[in-house]
Motif scaffolding. Sequence first.
Motif, short mmCIF file in Angstrom:
data_model
loop_
_atom_site.label_atom_id
_atom_site.label_comp_id
_atom_site.label_asym_id
_atom_site.label_seq_id
_atom_site.Cartn_x
_atom_site.Cartn_y
_atom_site.Cartn_z
N GLY A 192 -14.36 -25.94 -8.20
CA GLY A 192 -13.69 -26.67 -7.11
C GLY A 192 -12.52 -26.96 -7.13
O GLY A 192 -11.90 -27.64 -6.07
N ILE A 193 -11.92 -26.88 -8.36
CA ILE A 193 -10.34 -27.22 -8.59
C ILE A 193 -9.44 -26.52 -8.83
O ILE A 193 -8.40 -26.46 -9.09
N SER A 194 -9.93 -25.14 -9.02
CA SER A 194 -9.14 -24.01 -9.48
C SER A 194 -7.85 -23.66 -8.65
O SER A 194 -7.14 -23.00 -9.24
N HIS A 195 -7.85 -24.19 -7.39
CA HIS A 195 -6.72 -23.86 -6.66
C HIS A 195 -5.65 -24.94 -7.00
O HIS A 195 -4.21 -24.71 -6.45
N LYS A 229 -24.11 -28.30 3.64
CA LYS A 229 -22.86 -27.48 3.64
C LYS A 229 -21.55 -28.32 4.26
O LYS A 229 -20.72 -28.02 3.89
N LEU A 230 -21.98 -29.59 5.03
CA LEU A 230 -21.04 -30.29 5.40
C LEU A 230 -20.22 -31.23 4.31
O LEU A 230 -19.23 -31.78 4.30
N TYR A 231 -20.95 -31.36 3.41
CA TYR A 231 -20.45 -32.42 1.97
C TYR A 231 -20.17 -31.82 0.87
O TYR A 231 -19.57 -32.54 -0.11
N VAL A 232 -20.14 -30.58 0.78
CA VAL A 232 -19.64 -29.81 -0.69
C VAL A 232 -18.76 -28.62 -0.33
O VAL A 232 -18.80 -27.94 0.64
N PRO A 233 -18.11 -28.20 -1.42
CA PRO A 233 -17.21 -26.93 -1.26
C PRO A 233 -17.97 -25.88 -1.40
O PRO A 233 -19.29 -26.00 -1.72
N ASP A 254 -22.49 -34.98 -9.93
CA ASP A 254 -23.99 -34.73 -9.90
C ASP A 254 -24.28 -34.32 -8.67
O ASP A 254 -25.47 -35.14 -8.08
N PRO A 255 -24.15 -33.40 -7.77
CA PRO A 255 -23.02 -32.13 -8.17
C PRO A 255 -21.42 -32.55 -7.71
O PRO A 255 -21.48 -33.48 -6.84
N PHE A 256 -21.02 -31.54 -7.84
CA PHE A 256 -19.50 -31.70 -7.30
C PHE A 256 -19.33 -31.59 -5.76
O PHE A 256 -19.69 -30.57 -5.08
N THR A 257 -18.80 -32.72 -4.81
CA THR A 257 -18.90 -32.67 -3.65
C THR A 257 -17.47 -32.61 -2.86
O THR A 257 -16.35 -32.54 -3.64
N LEU A 258 -17.21 -32.45 -1.53
CA LEU A 258 -15.97 -32.33 -1.07
C LEU A 258 -15.33 -33.87 -1.28
O LEU A 258 -14.27 -34.15 -1.25
N GLY A 259 -16.31 -34.98 -1.58
CA GLY A 259 -15.49 -36.09 -2.01
C GLY A 259 -14.89 -36.09 -3.40
O GLY A 259 -13.83 -36.76 -3.29
N ILE A 279 -19.04 -39.71 1.67
CA ILE A 279 -19.54 -38.54 1.16
C ILE A 279 -20.14 -39.01 -0.40
O ILE A 279 -19.36 -39.64 -0.88
N SER A 280 -21.33 -38.94 -0.86
CA SER A 280 -22.07 -39.20 -2.00
C SER A 280 -22.68 -38.19 -2.64
O SER A 280 -23.44 -37.37 -1.95
N ALA A 281 -22.61 -37.94 -4.23
CA ALA A 281 -23.63 -37.26 -4.58
C ALA A 281 -25.00 -37.26 -4.31
O ALA A 281 -25.72 -36.52 -4.22
N SER A 282 -25.24 -38.56 -4.10
CA SER A 282 -26.73 -38.93 -4.00
C SER A 282 -27.13 -38.46 -2.62
O SER A 282 -28.29 -37.99 -2.65
N ARG A 283 -26.41 -38.42 -1.82
CA ARG A 283 -26.65 -38.00 -0.18
C ARG A 283 -26.74 -36.61 -0.54
O ARG A 283 -27.87 -35.77 0.05
N VAL A 284 -26.01 -35.80 -1.11
CA VAL A 284 -26.09 -34.33 -1.60
C VAL A 284 -27.57 -33.99 -2.17
O VAL A 284 -28.08 -33.03 -1.59
#
Length: 343
Positions: free
Chosen positions: A203-206, A326-330, A159-164, A308-313
């Motif tokens: 984010g995981i399509s690869h 942009k540093l935290y998410v795809p 919530d939402p999808f992050t690099l984490g 990295i956390s969704a709450s921070r995003v």
Amino acid sequence: MNKNGNFEIEEVYLNDNKKINSIEKFLYKNDLKLGEEIIKYLTFSVEGEIVATGAIAEGGIIKCVAIDPYYRGEGIVLKLFTELTHLCFDLGFKDLFVYTKPENERIFKDCGCFKIESSSDVILMENSKDLLSNYCNDLKDISKEIKGKKIGSVVLNADPFTLGHQFLIESAASLCDWLHVFVVKEDSAFFSYEDRFNLVKKGISHLDNVTLYEGSRYIISKATFPSYFLKSEKILDNNYAELDLKIFRHYIAPSLNITNRFVGTEPKSPITNKYNQEMKYWFEEAKMDYPKIKVSIIERKTINGEPISASRVRELFKNNEFDKLKLYVPKTTYNFLLENKKN
């Protein structure tokens, strides 16, 4: 308010403080407390005194069922359950869960309920014998072509999808022959379920050894694990954690031949951290009639030493700090957030 035999039946709304206080006292005498996310309570009274009560929670969950010992065995459970069921149907709920004490299993079975799982203090039942088995059969159909000895799983809210999240899934996929990913389905997050699911999908399509699933009422839901959705309380009800984890080990994992569950470290979430600890016990240590599941905790990805956390995003998104965000998410998540930028 109406009359039904010798009982006076009343629907009690949450803003009726006087009556809610009376219900709370009655529940306390029966070793229960007011429930979370209750829509309304139902009481049976005799000469103004509550002799039985039950409640409807979000999602069609019947809980807080208590009956004065003097009136037990008078058919009151069936009457109460019937009234609660009708109330659920009126509210639009048809597939119902019931929380009650283990000693009440036979009574509710006679009312047409079927046991899903139990803890030492709570039993979870539902009003259909087929819903869970049908769900598991659907999972088996999806996974029947999947081969491999090490089959992993990840459950996430995103919530939402992050690099984490992406790092967790990539790491888990690299350690497995196949990975099953579930997105928690409750639509009570900051972003809608549809958006969350689509962001995970992109984010995981690869990854070519991952299957993505919609969540269900049987995997971290308000029915099996309501504490997860009450972040402010920072309390994990061990009964709920036990039920949720037993359901996964008993039903979900065998349906998909899951041997491993992967989670990230949780330095900022007391509830999730405690849940992960409970997971290791119920998956690896508890003696059950189902295969054990190995729990692997993967160190959370960091940015400048910060996990990295969704709450921070969400915080950065609310403050329109997109240069940091942009540093935290795809890129796929970043584009979505940019499109939904607040003015």
